[in-house]
Scaffold this motif. Sequence first.
Motif, mmCIF file in Angstrom:
data_model
loop_
_atom_site.group_PDB
_atom_site.id
_atom_site.type_symbol
_atom_site.label_atom_id
_atom_site.label_comp_id
_atom_site.label_asym_id
_atom_site.label_seq_id
_atom_site.Cartn_x
_atom_site.Cartn_y
_atom_site.Cartn_z
ATOM 1 N N PRO A 20 -11.672 -28.219 2.357
ATOM 2 C CA PRO A 20 -11.540 -28.358 0.904
ATOM 3 C C PRO A 20 -12.706 -27.680 0.198
ATOM 4 C CG PRO A 20 -11.788 -30.507 1.983
ATOM 5 C CD PRO A 20 -11.878 -29.469 3.029
ATOM 6 N N LYS A 21 -12.407 -27.030 -0.888
ATOM 7 C CA LYS A 21 -13.413 -26.227 -1.600
ATOM 8 C C LYS A 21 -14.650 -27.036 -1.972
ATOM 9 C CE LYS A 21 -13.102 -21.873 -2.511
ATOM 10 N NZ LYS A 21 -13.367 -20.921 -1.458
ATOM 11 N N GLN A 22 -14.464 -28.268 -2.454
ATOM 12 C CA GLN A 22 -15.628 -29.058 -2.867
ATOM 13 C C GLN A 22 -16.538 -29.377 -1.687
ATOM 14 O OE1 GLN A 22 -12.515 -30.248 -2.898
ATOM 15 N NE2 GLN A 22 -12.476 -32.337 -2.124
ATOM 16 N N MET A 23 -15.971 -29.628 -0.510
ATOM 17 C CA MET A 23 -16.800 -29.868 0.686
ATOM 18 C C MET A 23 -17.491 -28.591 1.112
ATOM 19 S SD MET A 23 -14.860 -32.329 3.347
ATOM 20 C CE MET A 23 -13.745 -33.577 2.724
ATOM 21 N N LEU A 24 -16.749 -27.501 1.101
ATOM 22 C CA LEU A 24 -17.321 -26.220 1.494
ATOM 23 C C LEU A 24 -18.494 -25.854 0.593
ATOM 24 C CD1 LEU A 24 -17.284 -23.712 3.264
ATOM 25 C CD2 LEU A 24 -15.522 -22.764 1.752
ATOM 26 N N ASN A 30 0.623 -23.738 5.564
ATOM 27 C CA ASN A 30 -0.675 -23.159 5.911
ATOM 28 C C ASN A 30 -1.684 -23.331 4.776
ATOM 29 O OD1 ASN A 30 0.110 -22.498 8.444
ATOM 30 N ND2 ASN A 30 0.306 -20.318 8.077
ATOM 31 N N VAL A 31 -1.229 -23.205 3.548
ATOM 32 C CA VAL A 31 -2.115 -23.446 2.397
ATOM 33 C C VAL A 31 -2.562 -24.907 2.416
ATOM 34 C CG1 VAL A 31 -2.225 -23.567 -0.126
ATOM 35 C CG2 VAL A 31 -1.184 -21.578 0.979
ATOM 36 N N PHE A 32 -1.635 -25.804 2.672
ATOM 37 C CA PHE A 32 -1.973 -27.223 2.785
ATOM 38 C C PHE A 32 -3.023 -27.430 3.873
ATOM 39 C CE2 PHE A 32 -1.536 -31.272 4.912
ATOM 40 C CZ PHE A 32 -1.546 -32.183 3.873
ATOM 41 N N ALA A 33 -2.777 -26.862 5.052
ATOM 42 C CA ALA A 33 -3.693 -27.041 6.189
ATOM 43 C C ALA A 33 -5.093 -26.522 5.865
ATOM 44 C CB ALA A 33 -3.137 -26.331 7.420
ATOM 45 N N ASN A 44 -2.971 -29.223 -4.060
ATOM 46 C CA ASN A 44 -3.090 -30.520 -4.717
ATOM 47 C C ASN A 44 -2.706 -31.670 -3.796
ATOM 48 O OD1 ASN A 44 -3.996 -29.329 -7.064
ATOM 49 N ND2 ASN A 44 -1.975 -29.278 -8.010
ATOM 50 N N LYS A 45 -1.667 -31.463 -2.988
ATOM 51 C CA LYS A 45 -1.237 -32.506 -2.052
ATOM 52 C C LYS A 45 -2.318 -32.767 -1.010
ATOM 53 C CE LYS A 45 2.146 -35.279 -0.973
ATOM 54 N NZ LYS A 45 2.557 -36.336 -1.885
ATOM 55 N N LEU A 57 -6.766 -36.349 0.907
ATOM 56 C CA LEU A 57 -8.185 -36.560 1.206
ATOM 57 C C LEU A 57 -8.775 -37.660 0.330
ATOM 58 C CD1 LEU A 57 -9.326 -32.848 1.570
ATOM 59 C CD2 LEU A 57 -9.219 -34.554 3.403
ATOM 60 N N ASN A 58 -8.444 -37.640 -0.953
ATOM 61 C CA ASN A 58 -8.938 -38.664 -1.883
ATOM 62 C C ASN A 58 -8.397 -40.046 -1.539
ATOM 63 O OD1 ASN A 58 -10.540 -36.897 -3.382
ATOM 64 N ND2 ASN A 58 -8.878 -36.397 -4.783
ATOM 65 N N GLN A 59 -7.111 -40.121 -1.222
ATOM 66 C CA GLN A 59 -6.499 -41.403 -0.870
ATOM 67 C C GLN A 59 -7.169 -42.015 0.353
ATOM 68 O OE1 GLN A 59 -2.351 -40.584 -0.264
ATOM 69 N NE2 GLN A 59 -1.843 -40.780 -2.437
ATOM 70 N N LEU A 60 -7.549 -41.162 1.306
ATOM 71 C CA LEU A 60 -8.148 -41.646 2.548
ATOM 72 C C LEU A 60 -9.669 -41.754 2.464
ATOM 73 C CD1 LEU A 60 -5.926 -39.677 5.084
ATOM 74 C CD2 LEU A 60 -5.707 -42.065 4.367
ATOM 75 N N GLY A 61 -10.241 -41.332 1.343
ATOM 76 C CA GLY A 61 -11.689 -41.413 1.159
ATOM 77 C C GLY A 61 -12.471 -40.475 2.065
ATOM 78 N N LEU A 62 -11.886 -39.339 2.415
ATOM 79 C CA LEU A 62 -12.549 -38.373 3.301
ATOM 80 C C LEU A 62 -13.383 -37.416 2.460
ATOM 81 C CD1 LEU A 62 -9.549 -37.721 5.694
ATOM 82 C CD2 LEU A 62 -11.519 -39.219 6.067
#
Length: 158
Positions: A125-129, A116-119, A4-5, A10-15
């Motif tokens: 990210p699943k949605q990009m993948l 590592n989970v964060f990285a 979630n973090k 990613l959302n905050q940075l618009g990536l």
Amino acid sequence: KAKNKALELLNQLGLTKPPIAPVQIAGVLGINVHLTNFTDNTISSLYDYQKKIIYINQNDHITRQIFAVAHELGHILLHNDWVMSGKYTYFLKTDREIEDYRLHSIDISVEKKEANVFAANLLVPKQMLNEYKNLTNTMQLAQLFCVSLDVMDYRLNF
């Protein structure tokens, strides 16, 4: 929490498109990233919280360097008190991304596993993948997302 973090960042940075550049993210967060030649070549990365610098082993493969920066960002965003407590340790080459990411390794701390989970969730990210996984093969996906084949394989299968 780690997943979630990563998604929140990613959302905050618009990536929204790969590859994700953790060095640039570090810069946005006020953290410098320096390549270095550690005297102990088993070290992949180290975060100096007092100087706000992530040190990366310049001899590591580029995908390992990218993952290591993302790993250290995970510590910074998830475990800042732990990092400053003196319990924090280097990210070692023996701390394999996938073994730790799967959370099966009992030899490393919960904090290392969470980093590592964060990285993995930051870099792939699943949605990009999901947007790209049917367009190409695993090798090309790994190249597109700038991660190792092991990380991409895991993200595709789990």
